[in-house]
Design a protein around this motif. Structure first.
Motif, PDB file in Angstrom:
ATOM      1  N   MET A   1     -37.264  33.555  -5.023  1.00 56.90           N
ATOM      2  CA  MET A   1     -38.617  34.095  -4.940  1.00 56.90           C
ATOM      3  C   MET A   1     -38.890  34.628  -3.742  1.00 56.90           C
ATOM      4  O   MET A   1     -38.770  34.084  -2.838  1.00 56.90           O
ATOM      5  CB  MET A   1     -39.673  33.017  -5.610  1.00 56.90           C
ATOM      6  CG  MET A   1     -41.145  33.451  -5.412  1.00 56.90           C
ATOM      7  SD  MET A   1     -42.238  32.317  -5.300  1.00 56.90           S
ATOM      8  CE  MET A   1     -41.559  31.196  -6.762  1.00 56.90           C
ATOM      9  N   PHE A  51     -35.769  28.252  -0.282  1.00 54.80           N
ATOM     10  CA  PHE A  51     -36.441  27.749  -1.469  1.00 54.80           C
ATOM     11  C   PHE A  51     -36.900  26.490  -1.613  1.00 54.80           C
ATOM     12  O   PHE A  51     -36.472  25.397  -0.832  1.00 54.80           O
ATOM     13  CB  PHE A  51     -35.340  27.769  -2.794  1.00 54.80           C
ATOM     14  CG  PHE A  51     -34.821  29.358  -2.750  1.00 54.80           C
ATOM     15  CD1 PHE A  51     -35.654  30.170  -3.615  1.00 54.80           C
ATOM     16  CD2 PHE A  51     -33.732  29.737  -2.230  1.00 54.80           C
ATOM     17  CE1 PHE A  51     -35.172  31.510  -3.851  1.00 54.80           C
ATOM     18  CE2 PHE A  51     -33.299  31.053  -2.360  1.00 54.80           C
ATOM     19  CZ  PHE A  51     -33.993  31.885  -3.301  1.00 54.80           C
ATOM     20  N   SER A  55     -38.277  24.779  -9.893  1.00 54.38           N
ATOM     21  CA  SER A  55     -37.548  25.462 -10.738  1.00 54.38           C
ATOM     22  C   SER A  55     -36.478  26.106  -9.596  1.00 54.38           C
ATOM     23  O   SER A  55     -35.174  26.316 -10.237  1.00 54.38           O
ATOM     24  CB  SER A  55     -38.165  26.459 -11.546  1.00 54.38           C
ATOM     25  OG  SER A  55     -39.029  27.246 -10.427  1.00 54.38           O
ATOM     26  N   GLU A  56     -36.810  26.596  -8.555  1.00 49.92           N
ATOM     27  CA  GLU A  56     -35.898  27.043  -7.522  1.00 49.92           C
ATOM     28  C   GLU A  56     -34.778  26.304  -7.392  1.00 49.92           C
ATOM     29  O   GLU A  56     -33.610  26.609  -7.212  1.00 49.92           O
ATOM     30  CB  GLU A  56     -36.480  27.705  -6.239  1.00 49.92           C
ATOM     31  CG  GLU A  56     -37.584  28.711  -6.642  1.00 49.92           C
ATOM     32  CD  GLU A  56     -38.344  29.043  -5.410  1.00 49.92           C
ATOM     33  OE1 GLU A  56     -39.306  30.018  -5.554  1.00 49.92           O
ATOM     34  OE2 GLU A  56     -38.299  27.971  -4.619  1.00 49.92           O
ATOM     35  N   LYS A  80     -33.796  22.693   2.339  1.00 47.07           N
ATOM     36  CA  LYS A  80     -34.643  23.434   1.667  1.00 47.07           C
ATOM     37  C   LYS A  80     -35.752  23.838   2.734  1.00 47.07           C
ATOM     38  O   LYS A  80     -36.004  23.169   3.785  1.00 47.07           O
ATOM     39  CB  LYS A  80     -35.371  22.914   0.313  1.00 47.07           C
ATOM     40  CG  LYS A  80     -36.276  21.825   0.445  1.00 47.07           C
ATOM     41  CD  LYS A  80     -36.874  20.990  -0.753  1.00 47.07           C
ATOM     42  CE  LYS A  80     -37.964  19.838  -0.471  1.00 47.07           C
ATOM     43  NZ  LYS A  80     -38.383  19.526  -1.729  1.00 47.07           N
ATOM     44  N   TRP A 287     -40.323  38.418  -9.679  1.00 42.88           N
ATOM     45  CA  TRP A 287     -40.606  36.775  -9.719  1.00 42.88           C
ATOM     46  C   TRP A 287     -41.440  36.211 -10.568  1.00 42.88           C
ATOM     47  O   TRP A 287     -41.567  35.167 -10.951  1.00 42.88           O
ATOM     48  CB  TRP A 287     -40.250  36.125  -8.378  1.00 42.88           C
ATOM     49  CG  TRP A 287     -41.325  36.565  -7.414  1.00 42.88           C
ATOM     50  CD1 TRP A 287     -42.893  35.819  -7.658  1.00 42.88           C
ATOM     51  CD2 TRP A 287     -41.609  37.597  -6.534  1.00 42.88           C
ATOM     52  NE1 TRP A 287     -43.565  36.699  -6.767  1.00 42.88           N
ATOM     53  CE2 TRP A 287     -42.839  37.286  -6.059  1.00 42.88           C
ATOM     54  CE3 TRP A 287     -40.687  38.401  -5.765  1.00 42.88           C
ATOM     55  CZ2 TRP A 287     -43.197  38.250  -5.028  1.00 42.88           C
ATOM     56  CZ3 TRP A 287     -40.986  39.059  -5.164  1.00 42.88           C
ATOM     57  CH2 TRP A 287     -42.439  39.229  -4.414  1.00 42.88           C
ATOM     58  N   LEU A 355     -28.309  32.739 -11.151  1.00 45.37           N
ATOM     59  CA  LEU A 355     -29.629  32.470 -10.536  1.00 45.37           C
ATOM     60  C   LEU A 355     -30.565  33.468 -10.991  1.00 45.37           C
ATOM     61  O   LEU A 355     -31.821  33.023 -10.959  1.00 45.37           O
ATOM     62  CB  LEU A 355     -29.333  32.778  -8.858  1.00 45.37           C
ATOM     63  CG  LEU A 355     -28.745  31.584  -8.100  1.00 45.37           C
ATOM     64  CD1 LEU A 355     -28.271  32.023  -6.730  1.00 45.37           C
ATOM     65  CD2 LEU A 355     -29.795  30.476  -7.941  1.00 45.37           C
ATOM     66  N   ILE A 359     -34.246  32.259 -11.808  1.00 43.83           N
ATOM     67  CA  ILE A 359     -35.592  32.551 -11.070  1.00 43.83           C
ATOM     68  C   ILE A 359     -36.123  33.932 -11.276  1.00 43.83           C
ATOM     69  O   ILE A 359     -37.059  34.327 -10.443  1.00 43.83           O
ATOM     70  CB  ILE A 359     -35.522  32.228  -9.671  1.00 43.83           C
ATOM     71  CG1 ILE A 359     -34.339  32.884  -9.129  1.00 43.83           C
ATOM     72  CG2 ILE A 359     -35.022  30.731  -9.545  1.00 43.83           C
ATOM     73  CD1 ILE A 359     -34.149  32.694  -7.425  1.00 43.83           C
ATOM     74  N   ASN A 361     -35.007  37.075 -10.349  1.00 44.64           N
ATOM     75  CA  ASN A 361     -34.774  38.080  -9.125  1.00 44.64           C
ATOM     76  C   ASN A 361     -33.859  38.920  -9.800  1.00 44.64           C
ATOM     77  O   ASN A 361     -32.988  38.540 -10.665  1.00 44.64           O
ATOM     78  CB  ASN A 361     -34.409  37.091  -7.986  1.00 44.64           C
ATOM     79  CG  ASN A 361     -35.606  36.435  -7.062  1.00 44.64           C
ATOM     80  OD1 ASN A 361     -35.272  36.119  -6.237  1.00 44.64           O
ATOM     81  ND2 ASN A 361     -36.619  36.470  -7.816  1.00 44.64           N
TER      82      ASN A 361
END
Length: 444
Positions: A1, A51, A55-56, A80, A287, A355, A359, A361
């Motif tokens: 995101m 991230f 969810s990410e 992270k 996103w 990915l 998410i 993207n």
């Protein structure tokens, strides 16, 4: 995101210091890459990324599991919620991670110029990867500066218009700025005191993703001249955009808009006003499709390209393009193994599609965009189309990118709030401030 990025004072100072102290400093060059499969000495590499949402992180875990299957001797220790200033400080302190990911392309020029990230061209050559044919042109441009490609893309972002179908009352999404203004007024609901209860559209630049970097593309506005100096004051499109914003802001009342804006929840939560039906139309990135599916699954909404200037109908379909970037910081202890991870996350079609589907993207390679496994529902397809539109743009790489954006953002706020009365003088001052900074940076 994608998250909006304003470089912190600490990070800015760190970049300035690195420019002064390390400009022109080259790393010793990459170790041997593409090693024989027999060379499988177990190694643990440090990977920093920004991230943080559950969810990410789950999507990252799934993707890294795929990497582990291909490279079982490489263990990835991921950290992270890392920001750029932490990466900068780790390089300065001589203890960087092996791989780092940035949420912004704003600092690519500085990262390459100062050597914060290593030049990846030798790695690409050794791995026989042709970046110019693997990545779309706009991405190929924003991952390099002055001949150095110090980062690679890891998914991309495209900006468009979200609209609440119920609140739209049967109206189609606007294609021009005039249509957007008219519809914003028509759909706005105010109470007896004149306070806003539902906004057709929030025109002020402080509204979440309404920063000039995202809205300038609606009129095809230029940021810089070929020599790197500011084109903001001399390009009439900025004046056109800001005049349009001010007229719509005055219709609402700046104080009313600010009161309404300050009542909103966090942009990245289910309390976002678009989720709550408080805003009929909003500028946002792709996103948001995933966030709405998770936080407001019953919301009936659509997506469309950004409206364009009334005299630029041929540009409808364009949007602003950016994305996350990944690379190997200078001083990485396990650069060879780190390159395998960078290569996997930036060029492996299965990894990118996994990915992207998780998410939402935009995939950042041409093969991933063409993959039959890529989920292409109607709402997300809008952003794939924006990404592919030849009129879509990104911010040109500039050593003072974040400073330039902040300078124009501050001018926007002065203008829309009524604190600045002369737009020509205001934009001339923007040019001077940006150009003075460029002289200072170049002269350092």
């Amino acid at each position: 995101m994608r998250r909006p990025f304003v470089i912190s004072a600490a990070a800015s100072a760190g970049l300035a210091l690195l420019t002064a102290c390390t400009a022109g400093t080259e790393s010793a060059g990459p170790p041997k890459v593409g090693a024989s499969p027999a060379d499988q000495t177990p190694v643990t590499i440090e990977f920093w990324h920004g991230f943080s949402a559950d969810s990410e992180l789950k999507a990252f875990e799934d993707t890294l599991a795929g990497f582990k299957q291909k490279f079982p001797w490489i263990t990835v220790k991921a950290t992270k919620a890392i920001q750029d200033d932490q990466i900068i400080q780790s390089v300065r302190g001589g203890n960087p991670p092996d791989v780092a990911l940035s949420f912004t392309t704003d600092s690519v020029a500085q990262f390459c110029k100062t050597g914060i990230f290593q030049d990846l061209n030798p790695y690409l050559t050794a791995s026989e990867i042709d970046a110019a044919t693997l990545f779309p042109k706009v991405i190929d441009e924003y991952t390099q500066y002055d001949g150095k490609r110090c980062v690679l893309p890891m998914l991309a972002d495209a900006y468009g218009l979200y609209y609440n179908k119920k609140l739209m009352q049967g109206n189609q999404p606007p294609k021009t700025l005039s249509e957007l203004a008219d519809l914003a007024k028509k759909l706005t609901v105010k109470n007896d005191k004149g306070d806003i209860e539902v906004a057709g559209f929030m025109p002020i630049s402080q509204m979440y993703e309404n920063a000039p970097i995202h809205t300038g593309v609606m009129v095809g506005a230029k940021w810089t001249n070929p020599d790197g100096t500011s084109a903001i004051g001399s390009d009439p499109q900025w004046k056109k955009l800001m005049t349009w914003q001010k007229e719509l802001t005055d219709w609402f009342g700046y104080d009313k808009l600010e009161k309404f804006r300050k009542s909103f929840g966090d942009e990245w939560s289910a309390d976002n006003p678009f989720h709550k039906g408080k805003v009929a139309m909003a500028i946002d990135g792709e996103w948001r499709v995933a966030m709405l599916a998770d936080g407001a699954p019953d919301l009936d909404y659509g997506t469309a390209p950004l409206p364009v200037g009334d005299d630029q109908a041929e540009r409808y379909g364009a949007g602003y393009i950016t994305g996350t970037v990944i690379g190997i910081p200078r001083g990485a202890k396990h650069a060879e193994a780190g390159w395998e991870l960078v290569k996997y996350l930036s060029t492996d079609t299965d990894a990118l599609v996994t990915l992207s589907n998780a998410i939402r993207n935009v995939p950042s390679t041409l093969p991933a965009l063409a993959s039959p496994d890529l989920k292409k529902d109607e709402r997300f397809q809008t952003f794939l189309d924006i990404f592919a539109d030849p009129n879509s743009t990104t911010l040109p790489a500039h050593i003072n990118s974040a400073f330039n954006q902040q300078t124009l953002q501050e001018a926007h706020i002065k203008w829309e709030s009524g604190r600045a009365k002369d737009l020509d003088a205001l934009l001339a001052e923007v040019d001077k401030t940006i150009d003075d900074k460029l002289k200072l940076t170049s002269g350092g």
